[in-house]
Design an enzyme around this catalytic site. Sequence first.
Site, PDB file in Angstrom:
ATOM      1  N   ASP A  39       0.816  -1.216   0.000  1.00 30.48           N
ATOM      2  CA  ASP A  39       0.000   0.000   0.000  1.00 30.48           C
ATOM      3  C   ASP A  39       0.847   1.262   0.000  1.00 30.48           C
ATOM      4  OD1 ASP A  39      -2.257  -1.477  -0.045  1.00 30.48           O
ATOM      5  OD2 ASP A  39      -2.834  -1.147   2.048  1.00 30.48           O
ATOM      6  N   ASP A  40       1.903   1.273   0.818  1.00 28.54           N
ATOM      7  CA  ASP A  40       2.724   2.462   0.942  1.00 28.54           C
ATOM      8  C   ASP A  40       3.413   2.782  -0.379  1.00 28.54           C
ATOM      9  OD1 ASP A  40       3.873   4.551   2.648  1.00 28.54           O
ATOM     10  OD2 ASP A  40       5.762   3.484   2.342  1.00 28.54           O
ATOM     11  N   TYR A  42       2.435   1.857  -3.365  1.00 26.46           N
ATOM     12  CA  TYR A  42       1.442   2.285  -4.354  1.00 26.46           C
ATOM     13  C   TYR A  42       1.038   3.738  -4.116  1.00 26.46           C
ATOM     14  CZ  TYR A  42      -2.693   2.513  -7.295  1.00 26.46           C
ATOM     15  OH  TYR A  42      -3.606   2.884  -8.249  1.00 26.46           O
ATOM     16  N   SER A  86     -14.209   5.639  -4.420  1.00 24.89           N
ATOM     17  CA  SER A  86     -13.064   5.510  -3.522  1.00 24.89           C
ATOM     18  C   SER A  86     -13.001   6.750  -2.639  1.00 24.89           C
ATOM     19  CB  SER A  86     -11.772   5.369  -4.322  1.00 24.89           C
ATOM     20  OG  SER A  86     -11.788   4.216  -5.124  1.00 24.89           O
ATOM     21  N   LEU A  87     -11.917   6.892  -1.870  1.00 22.20           N
ATOM     22  CA  LEU A  87     -11.704   8.075  -1.044  1.00 22.20           C
ATOM     23  C   LEU A  87     -10.375   8.717  -1.407  1.00 22.20           C
ATOM     24  CD1 LEU A  87     -12.757   6.754   2.492  1.00 22.20           C
ATOM     25  CD2 LEU A  87     -14.007   8.403   1.090  1.00 22.20           C
ATOM     26  N   GLU A 117     -14.061   7.305  11.971  1.00 22.38           N
ATOM     27  CA  GLU A 117     -14.171   5.850  12.070  1.00 22.38           C
ATOM     28  C   GLU A 117     -12.946   5.177  11.456  1.00 22.38           C
ATOM     29  OE1 GLU A 117     -17.263   4.721   8.672  1.00 22.38           O
ATOM     30  OE2 GLU A 117     -17.803   6.577   9.705  1.00 22.38           O
ATOM     31  N   LYS A 119     -10.520   3.049   9.071  1.00 24.27           N
ATOM     32  CA  LYS A 119     -10.493   2.640   7.663  1.00 24.27           C
ATOM     33  C   LYS A 119     -10.029   1.188   7.635  1.00 24.27           C
ATOM     34  CE  LYS A 119      -8.786   3.854   3.073  1.00 24.27           C
ATOM     35  NZ  LYS A 119      -8.304   2.507   2.734  1.00 24.27           N
ATOM     36  N   CYS A 417      22.151 -28.538  18.572  1.00 27.25           N
ATOM     37  CA  CYS A 417      22.008 -27.227  19.208  1.00 27.25           C
ATOM     38  C   CYS A 417      23.060 -26.254  18.667  1.00 27.25           C
ATOM     39  CB  CYS A 417      22.147 -27.356  20.720  1.00 27.25           C
ATOM     40  SG  CYS A 417      22.157 -25.759  21.578  1.00 27.25           S
TER      41      CYS A 417
END
EC number: 6.5.1.2
Length: 702
Positions: A39-40, A42, A86-87, A117, A119, A417
């Site tokens: 998202d960032d 885009y 959209s917003l 509110e 998103k 280990c």
Amino acid sequence: MTTNSAGVLADTASYAAAVEEATQAAAAYYATGESTLDDDAYDRLARGIAAYEAEHPQEVLAASPTGKVAGGAAIGDVPHTVPMLSLDNVFSAEQFVTWTASVERRIGRPVAAWSVEPKLDGLAVAARYQRGRLDRLITRGDGTAGEDVSHAIGTVLGLPERLNEPATLEVRGEILMTDEQFDAANAARTAHGAAPFANPRNGAAGTLRAKDRPYRVEMTFFAYGALPLPDSGASAEALTTLPHSEVLRHVAGLGVHTAADTAVAPRTAGTVEEVQTGVEDIAGQRATLPFGIDGIVIKADLAADQRDAGTGTRAPRWAIAYKLPAVEKVTRLLGVEWNVGRTGIIAPRAVLEPVEIDGSTVGYATLHNPADITRRDLRLGDQVMVYKAGDIIPRIEAPVAHLRTGEERPIEFPQSCPQCGSEIDTSEQRWRCVRGRDCRLVASVSYAAGRDQLDIEGLGATRVVQLADAGLVADLADLFTLEREQLLGLERMGETSTDNLLAAVETARSRPLSRVFCALGVRGTGRSMSRRIARHFATMDRIVAADTEALQRVDGIGKEKAAAVVAELAELAPLIAKLVAAGVNMTEPGATPPPDPGTEADEERAGAEGVSEGAGGTGLPLDAMTVVVTGAMTGVLEKLSRNEMNELIERAGGKASSSVSKRTSLLVAGEKAGSKRTKAEGLGVRIATPDEFAELIGSFLG
């Protein structure tokens, strides 16, 4: 040519490449959620395109996502009765103030009220009800038409097949996966041989469109609005005149799920300042929410203000999305480190190609355990979705499988280990060195001697190594049998340092039970949980004798954790016995031991606790209060660590917390209190200075 990290496009070629990349990313995002951009990235790409077009309007391409719903992705052919827009976005308080001013200029008056509110990070859908029955489910698509996904009716929580009334209307909202649903979905997918979803939104998008899967995946719906349909009748037509907040209440009354029942319920605000407080409150709770949000939506609440502000081709002019910093990014998995903890747990850690998430650079992420790696089908070289919220350690959600090139390699698990080379116990999901604490003796003893545990000054890791190498310390209890002559025989241990260390050990012998229990490093417990356990049982004997049912009476301990603690204490029994023999304190000051379960006294105590939790009744100064401490303490509290302050709060009958919320009773605000004080003031939480708090708790400081 890739431009996904660019904010500025230098020329026509880079602009055209950016438009193509954004168009492809939007098509993938709105079709399956499997975009090559997070998202960032885009958002930055879209802002770069818009900025270039503002400077070169004659070069705007028809394929540009600017001004288009869903970035111009055309998905579906079912027409919307009213465009499903959209917003627009803002990314700072300054941009938000500028936007509100533009709305008020447009309508010619101050906005009467705002709705604030969350998103929700899901997939927008329109649910059409005919006479109270869910008739059709449609995705947003390109805003004018969407995809028919009515086959999903009956599979989404919060979206009933029948309303409480025979209403005809369209409810709009988001379908998403909660964190719990996402984990369950990936478990189901991998069990059936499918690749895990990269993130919850990808999961919701793919699941909503799937028709013939051999397994069921659960999702949740949150309504954010409603409108009448043709032949709706007067009651539904009235939706067009109601304030937005009333529309949401009406929808909830019909039985449809809204965000009203969550910690970030929609609220109304009369001023821009009140909106900002609401934004900060919702953003502050983001890390604790059981579902993803990527911003806060602010809308003009009154229908008249919405009507006069109008609507553009892409977005309404009376609503905006206040975007929050990204908490998930795509980056490359470079390697896996295998670290051994103080109890012998072998924990994998992902080494990542560094990426900025939520304001900080992330180079590592937790991988939980080997089974988690196998379940997620992670491979070296994978592009992975990394998630970070608040102060939580970053974690990998899943590989982005559609970006694989074929060059990825399997992750190799250790055969012995990594710390000492001993065998590994793989009988449980979390692998452990068979030597347990002995594998990490130095780490285990150093932890126990730490300030928040036994606070043995002068006993750092270097000194513990020296004691272990000399054969003087094989476990925590051996510290309390050290003799002066033994210490004087060590290098760099003169009379002064020896006497100081022995004095510190002697002081540690009388620490309260909560500190001693925390020093044991029981898996699944920490400072706060150790205090709760010690306050509940009052003595170590009672803790050790407790079964899983008794431990579950402690706040915050469920069935699984109780069983793990019981098993751990059985393993620690010899060490505890050595501590007792060495004269270490095993009681908690001021704590009242519980009566035997099932007795009349037990029932009376349970009843009293119920009263205490609801409305007080212990007679202690902080009875039933949730207290948060922030800033630097002064006066008589100046030398107390944060852990010591929390101990003080709980001895005085309160519950210590690290975050301010509506449930906070008191904030103790020292110097440079910062954002927690600001939030407390906004919520109307009582605030006390360190001196006022010291006076309030009185004798408990002694």
